[in-house]
Design a protein around this motif. Sequence first.
Motif: not given
Length: 423
Positions: A169-180, A331-347
């Motif tokens: 895929l031509d589109a680059p992956l966006a950088a992520s914010a740090p995770v807790a 049908d995401q970016n076909w690469h694992p995404e970081p945990r969403a900010a503010g999510s609680a419980g199991l992610a």
Amino acid sequence: MGTPFERAAAGAECAAEFGQVRQRSVHLAEPLSPEDCCAQSMPDASPVKWHLAHTTWFFETFILEPREADFRPFHRAFRVLFNSYYNGVGDKHPRPQRGLLTRPALADVLAYRADVDRRMARLLAQHPADPALAALVELGLQHEQQHQELILTDVKHLLAQSPLFPAYLDAPLAASAPVAAPAWVDFDGGLAEIGHRGAGFAFDNELPRHRQYVAPFALASRLVSNGDYLEFVEAGGYRDPSLWLAEGWDKVARGEISHPLYWVRPDETAGGRGAWQEFTLHGLQALDPARPVTHVSLYEADAYARWRGARLPTEAEWEFAARDVAIACGDQNWHPEPRAAGSAGLAQMFGECWQWTSSSYAPYPGFAPAAGALGEYNGKFMINQYVLRGSSCATPHGHARASYRNFFPAGARWQFTGIRLAR
């Protein structure tokens, strides 16, 4: 409970689903050249062209041949060329030699797909209310969705062999914010119902549903990240035999593994090492510490867990915890995404990485495979494999559920496999 491959979508719904799934497989091949689609990077992987043909072979062999009034195979040799492991069907072309099949050409395979799709559409129109036919079609579509994930993981392994590190895929992956840091989510356990609940499709290895005692346990709230795992690497985790299962340490000692599969650390200068990078379907990217670590073996997952003073979950624990977790994948970016900010419980239970468990792949009490060649689908592989749960960033939409049992040998790393800790 009827057939062990459960679901009945009939009539127009079945025909529409058939067209959508079949078209998606062709769509996945569109960014690739005919040369890309023919090559095979290792015996465990298959060429894209073979995936496109084998999934078509499935419908021709198991549905058209016994049900089409004037059945004639598209090509008689395809019965052998594109048989995977169904001994009940007949001979097979050797798996490690699939990349040698320069003929038929990709265009011929696409013509094969078009011919079988046309005949399947006619058959479905002739039998719009046949539940047995609908169940077979659904099995074929679920099978094709498995191969859609394999297309992506096999292509990734293939492209990674090139020093050019070409992107799918031509589109680059966006950088992520740090995770807790991950938290522990506690479960009381108890006598649990394990296995498919009965609504919707299930493979036979998810059956029968049965009771199993689960002791109190805790799961980490998120997957292990690249940053977490880099600490293990830099702390000498691959140099400490006390952390490793014997077979895993043998691989480390032979120099076969020293970091996750697609991590790359190029020379920055003659006297130093460059920063870690990771090969992705988007090409070579800077290693993102927030994204889940992926493409690790059971050996690596288990060693990391020991290093953290934890362990891998059993598959029963994982399913118990996932019973009421919302499922999102496909049908995401076909690469694992970081945990969403503010999510609680199991992610990240679904849609990022398949998660290794400590459970050997074995039949549930009372398991019975289907009759005939289709009974070879799962049961005969219940040896020398471990169960993975969840789904990955490459899993198609609608193909994940809490009872799904994926399985691979302990050393497998080319799938999107990650780590969730338990204690």
